[in-house]
Design a protein around this motif. Sequence first.
Motif, short mmCIF file in Angstrom:
data_model
loop_
_atom_site.label_atom_id
_atom_site.label_comp_id
_atom_site.label_asym_id
_atom_site.label_seq_id
_atom_site.Cartn_x
_atom_site.Cartn_y
_atom_site.Cartn_z
N LEU A 168 -21.24 5.11 -30.98
CA LEU A 168 -22.82 4.90 -29.70
C LEU A 168 -24.08 4.24 -30.05
CD1 LEU A 168 -22.10 8.37 -27.25
CD2 LEU A 168 -21.59 5.77 -27.07
N GLY A 169 -24.59 5.43 -31.77
CA GLY A 169 -25.66 4.55 -32.12
C GLY A 169 -25.67 3.06 -33.20
N GLY A 170 -23.63 3.28 -33.05
CA GLY A 170 -24.01 1.64 -33.86
C GLY A 170 -23.96 0.56 -32.37
N ALA A 171 -23.70 0.73 -31.16
CA ALA A 171 -23.95 0.50 -29.92
C ALA A 171 -25.09 -0.04 -29.44
CB ALA A 171 -22.99 1.11 -28.65
N LEU A 172 -25.93 0.95 -29.58
CA LEU A 172 -27.23 1.18 -29.27
C LEU A 172 -27.91 0.25 -30.23
CD1 LEU A 172 -30.07 1.96 -27.58
CD2 LEU A 172 -30.26 3.68 -28.84
N ARG A 173 -28.02 -0.04 -31.98
CA ARG A 173 -28.48 -1.36 -32.95
C ARG A 173 -28.16 -2.00 -32.60
NH1 ARG A 173 -27.03 3.36 -35.98
NH2 ARG A 173 -25.27 2.12 -36.85
N ALA A 174 -26.54 -2.44 -32.21
CA ALA A 174 -26.33 -3.74 -31.47
C ALA A 174 -27.48 -4.35 -30.89
CB ALA A 174 -24.95 -3.84 -31.58
N HIS A 175 -27.42 -3.24 -29.73
CA HIS A 175 -28.12 -4.50 -28.26
C HIS A 175 -29.13 -4.18 -28.47
CE1 HIS A 175 -24.98 -4.09 -25.03
NE2 HIS A 175 -24.42 -2.60 -25.64
N TYR A 226 -10.89 5.11 -28.75
CA TYR A 226 -12.06 4.40 -29.03
C TYR A 226 -12.18 2.76 -28.57
CZ TYR A 226 -11.26 7.18 -33.35
OH TYR A 226 -11.49 8.39 -34.66
N ARG A 227 -11.41 2.22 -27.64
CA ARG A 227 -11.89 1.38 -27.35
C ARG A 227 -12.99 1.92 -25.86
NH1 ARG A 227 -8.85 -3.14 -29.40
NH2 ARG A 227 -6.87 -2.58 -30.82
N ARG A 228 -12.67 2.45 -24.73
CA ARG A 228 -13.37 2.92 -25.02
C ARG A 228 -14.55 2.90 -25.21
NH1 ARG A 228 -11.85 5.30 -20.06
NH2 ARG A 228 -9.09 4.41 -19.26
N LEU A 229 -14.73 3.33 -26.25
CA LEU A 229 -16.64 3.48 -26.78
C LEU A 229 -16.68 1.63 -26.79
CD1 LEU A 229 -15.94 7.31 -28.93
CD2 LEU A 229 -17.21 6.52 -26.88
N MET A 230 -15.56 1.65 -27.57
CA MET A 230 -16.42 0.23 -28.07
C MET A 230 -16.49 -1.06 -26.57
SD MET A 230 -16.16 -0.29 -31.08
CE MET A 230 -15.79 -1.86 -31.38
N ALA A 231 -16.28 -0.14 -25.46
CA ALA A 231 -17.42 -1.12 -24.72
C ALA A 231 -18.71 -1.22 -24.21
CB ALA A 231 -16.35 -0.26 -23.23
N ALA A 252 -19.99 -10.42 -27.45
CA ALA A 252 -20.09 -11.33 -29.20
C ALA A 252 -19.55 -9.84 -29.82
CB ALA A 252 -21.25 -11.97 -29.02
N TYR A 253 -20.07 -9.27 -29.89
CA TYR A 253 -20.40 -7.87 -31.12
C TYR A 253 -18.42 -7.57 -31.30
CZ TYR A 253 -21.02 -4.18 -34.71
OH TYR A 253 -21.67 -3.78 -35.69
N ARG A 254 -17.83 -7.50 -30.00
CA ARG A 254 -16.67 -6.73 -29.86
C ARG A 254 -15.85 -7.25 -30.43
NH1 ARG A 254 -18.24 -5.08 -24.30
NH2 ARG A 254 -17.01 -6.26 -23.68
N ARG A 255 -15.61 -8.44 -29.98
CA ARG A 255 -15.13 -10.16 -30.52
C ARG A 255 -14.67 -10.30 -31.88
NH1 ARG A 255 -17.46 -13.13 -25.77
NH2 ARG A 255 -18.34 -14.44 -27.33
N GLN A 256 -15.91 -9.93 -32.66
CA GLN A 256 -15.66 -10.00 -33.74
C GLN A 256 -15.13 -9.04 -34.64
OE1 GLN A 256 -19.81 -11.54 -35.16
NE2 GLN A 256 -18.90 -12.28 -36.95
N TYR A 257 -15.39 -8.18 -34.12
CA TYR A 257 -15.79 -6.38 -35.08
C TYR A 257 -15.22 -5.40 -34.65
CZ TYR A 257 -19.70 -8.70 -37.69
OH TYR A 257 -20.38 -9.38 -38.45
N GLU A 258 -14.47 -5.45 -33.13
CA GLU A 258 -13.46 -4.64 -32.43
C GLU A 258 -12.21 -3.54 -33.01
OE1 GLU A 258 -12.65 -3.23 -28.76
OE2 GLU A 258 -12.60 -5.38 -28.41
N ASP A 259 -11.37 -4.72 -33.52
CA ASP A 259 -10.24 -4.93 -34.24
C ASP A 259 -10.29 -3.67 -35.07
OD1 ASP A 259 -8.79 -5.74 -32.06
OD2 ASP A 259 -8.66 -7.15 -32.50
N GLU A 260 -10.94 -4.54 -36.28
CA GLU A 260 -11.27 -3.90 -37.58
C GLU A 260 -11.43 -2.38 -37.13
OE1 GLU A 260 -13.88 -4.91 -41.17
OE2 GLU A 260 -13.61 -6.64 -39.72
N MET A 261 -12.99 -2.60 -36.73
CA MET A 261 -13.39 -0.84 -36.61
C MET A 261 -12.76 -0.02 -35.85
SD MET A 261 -17.45 -2.19 -35.41
CE MET A 261 -17.78 0.20 -35.17
N ILE A 262 -11.70 -0.12 -35.22
CA ILE A 262 -11.02 1.13 -34.68
C ILE A 262 -9.99 0.74 -35.59
CG2 ILE A 262 -8.92 1.01 -32.62
CD1 ILE A 262 -10.52 -0.90 -30.90
N GLY A 263 -9.47 -0.08 -35.80
CA GLY A 263 -8.98 0.06 -37.57
C GLY A 263 -9.09 1.02 -38.24
#
Length: 337
Positions: free
Chosen positions: A50-57, A7-12, A17-28
């Motif tokens: 992956l869809g969320g990453a595209l939307r975030a970018h 999951y952390r590989r996918l969150m990369a 900035a998005y990862r710093r704010q939401y990564e731990d919560e989403m993986i949990g």
Amino acid sequence: MTLDHIYRRLMACYPRAYRRQYEDEMIGVLLDDAAPGQRRPAARDVLALLGGALRAHVHQAGARFSADPWREAAQVLALIAALTLSVRAARVPVLHLVMLAESYPVGIGEPVVLWPGGPVSVLWLIVAVLAVVGWARAGAAVAVCGAAFEVVRVAADYGQYSTVFHLWPAVLAAMVPLALAVRAPRSAAAALARWRLGTLAAATLVSVAAPSIALVTGADNDTAPIYGTWIFTSGVGRIEAILLTAGYLLFALAILSAPAVLRRRLLALVVPVGVTLLLTRVGFGATGTFLKRSTHDGVLAALTPAQWLVLVLTPTLFFAVAVAILHHRERPGHRGA
């Protein structure tokens, strides 16, 4: 590899900035929903991430490009692009009129040189004036006509000769109405100092008048013609080439002397045009060096799907890289360092 590591590989794939704010919560949440002993993520979770990453970018890019510096850069780019396109269309009609004034009975020997170059040049000049006075929306409406003409012309050239040699003006022209449609806090004239506007005016006059000055002075009568892509034309005399180069340098001076925030964005915005120019002049052109195309009875073969893909994706990729480098340089940590 554990499910948490996957999951952390996918969150990369998400912006930092998005990862710093939401990564731990989403993986949990994902780990809580996982079945006991599950070692691989479900396909729906992978697609959702992956869809969320595209939307975030996309959201991040939209937020960046909606900032005032990008909006002002778009207005300035539209002004410079309109002047460049006006220069390109005006040189031959102006030369024809000068030859008539110099008592050449048939000008340059072609009966319709004033069409379509003359009206197209005037059209782009009108767009530039509207950009200067701040009537961006009206300028965008006029620029649509000029962009449509450039696209139709390059399409006709490709249909008849399979050439994309003149693709870069169509790319530049298509950017003008898009840039002018963007609302900006200041007009192009306000974003540039008066002396830069004077430099752009001088660049326009020198570039348009280059062939006519060479003709009137007769300086090129005894010089061999210059063939090359660096002056965007071929078969011109030495004096005309020098004048054209001087005009291009004045255009470059107006860009390079702009404030750093504006200059960086202008350079990033012209990257797709520059890459297209290089690809079509030293890549897919008639004298291509790289990715050279085959010919049949002296006529270039049509571009293959792979070559079309390179021609479309390469400018986009370089533009994305330029924007990423720009924003990396302007990050607070980088500026402080």
